[in-house]
Design an enzyme around this catalytic site. Sequence first.
Site, PDB file in Angstrom:
ATOM      1  N   LYS A 293       0.872  -1.191   0.000  1.00 30.09           N
ATOM      2  CA  LYS A 293       0.000   0.000   0.000  1.00 30.09           C
ATOM      3  C   LYS A 293       0.896   1.224   0.000  1.00 30.09           C
ATOM      4  O   LYS A 293       2.033   1.155   0.474  1.00 30.09           O
ATOM      5  CB  LYS A 293      -0.871   0.029   1.267  1.00 30.09           C
ATOM      6  CG  LYS A 293      -2.117   0.868   1.125  1.00 30.09           C
ATOM      7  CD  LYS A 293      -3.259   0.067   0.530  1.00 30.09           C
ATOM      8  CE  LYS A 293      -4.470   0.899   0.210  1.00 30.09           C
ATOM      9  NZ  LYS A 293      -5.621   0.026  -0.148  1.00 30.09           N
TER      10      LYS A 293
ATOM     11  N   ASP B 145      -7.032   4.229  -4.369  1.00 29.65           N
ATOM     12  CA  ASP B 145      -7.699   4.086  -3.068  1.00 29.65           C
ATOM     13  C   ASP B 145      -8.296   5.482  -2.809  1.00 29.65           C
ATOM     14  O   ASP B 145      -8.516   6.229  -3.767  1.00 29.65           O
ATOM     15  CB  ASP B 145      -6.700   3.656  -1.974  1.00 29.65           C
ATOM     16  CG  ASP B 145      -7.382   3.207  -0.682  1.00 29.65           C
ATOM     17  OD1 ASP B 145      -7.856   2.063  -0.629  1.00 29.65           O
ATOM     18  OD2 ASP B 145      -7.467   4.011   0.279  1.00 29.65           O
TER      19      ASP B 145
END
Length: 445
Positions: A125, A165
């Site tokens: 991430k 995201d």
Amino acid sequence: MAIIHEILESVRKRNAGEPEFLQAATEVLESIEPAVQRHKKYVEGRVLERLVEPERVIIFRVPWQDDKGQYRINRGFRIQMNSAIGPYKGGLRFHPTVNLSILKFLAFEQVFKNSLTTLPMGGGKGGSDFDPKGKSDNEVMRFCQSFMTELFRHIGPDTDVPAGDIGVGGREIGYLYGQYKRLANESTGVLTGKGINWGGSLIRPEATGYGCVYFAEEMLKTRGESLAGKVCTVSGSGNAAQFTVEKLIQVGAKPVTMSDSNGFIYDKNGINQEKLEWIKNLKNVRRGRIKEYADEFGVEYVEGQRPWILACQCAFPCATQNEINGEDAARLLKNGCYLVSEAANMPSDPDAIHQFLAAKILYGPGKAANAGGVATSGLEMSQNSMRLPWTREEVDKRLHHIMVTIHKNAWDTAADYGQPGNLLVGANIAGFTKVADAMLDQGLV
Ligand code: NDP
Ligand code: 2IT
């Protein structure tokens, strides 16, 4: 189990000041206890200690120039958490709250989620504390170009494949991909969520929301029910929320709320496709606030609150972490809610989860219920490798099959470990054992 508590104690000491990461690590480690007890190899191989330590963390400076010519400096991150089952894979978040703790929690969750998808993807991430709100397209482009100028050396189609995201959608992926291509001098599938004319996959924009609703349908099937006619509350109004609402409309449910960080709208007659198209334009093109929906359609707007105060049968948190606390959960349960399907990552805090599990409602944890997004990113990677695109129907069919498979895997695993119906335990153990076994196969890495 003493060993798990010892490990968690050490994780807390070594990561003090990272509450979100500790929350995610505690949930997973405590829930996989039955698997650790059954298979001594995980303790002997020190798998748990390895899992909570990222393989690599990259933190970098992102300098960029705003429209007034002022220099601005943000912080960029990429957490390369675990590559046991494939290249690091996971989104980029651009939001002022982004810090190491939030990205480590997201990367940690991603490892187990990606494992559940059935596709060969490790977990990662990244992101930045950059706030795209109120920035011009040119400012966003300059920021993305600077961010990628550093990130590009750490990623690659077989190394690490970022995606979107919060705060990173089609526009940002375009700017990031354009800069990667210039620097690497190659057209590869190094990012997913690409535009359909330059390597993207059909259904990727829809996948998180559609997948979350497919997962909810699987949960309801275990009780012989369906979503048709159910009153559903939805939070958020971004990518995950928009396509959750779209699929809810398609299956005949009645989505009555959407929100942003300022408040929520309550459309008691249900948001229909026409109104949803208006919201897509508001949020993706005009980049306005959800309050404008209330003004446009003459419905209620509740400032500063989340939708969980309303009565509903099913709740779909689609905004952010810890958006359902213990008080919200108690209210949802009291008002008759008996299904929670998490499109967001870790939207329910530990107290809320505890109440959902104790009440034995249908609770679909994020790493299972929202895995359709990354799964379809995996399908985008497959199509890029083949240099051959699938049709919308083909991708949707595969997405649906993956969501059914994830539900079955979590359901069966929960039963196998003596906790039937507990999809949190089932998803965590199923996600964990695949990664843990791969790590053991590959030796001390
Ligand atoms: P978007 O940026 O498209 O939308 C985010 C939405 O959530 C906006 O409505 C935003 O409101 C709201 N929101 C964000 N932060 C907060 C906050 N701190 N408090 C209240 N509301 C907030 O992001 P996505 O829809 O992509 O992401 C939503 C959730 O889904 C996240 O948890 C993400 O990790 C998760 N997810 C996303 C996937 C994807 O493929 N995009 C895949 C799997 C999970 P505002 O505009 O006011 O900030
Ligand atoms: O949380 C997530 O799974 C995502 N933001 C999607 C990640 C991806 O690589 O598609």
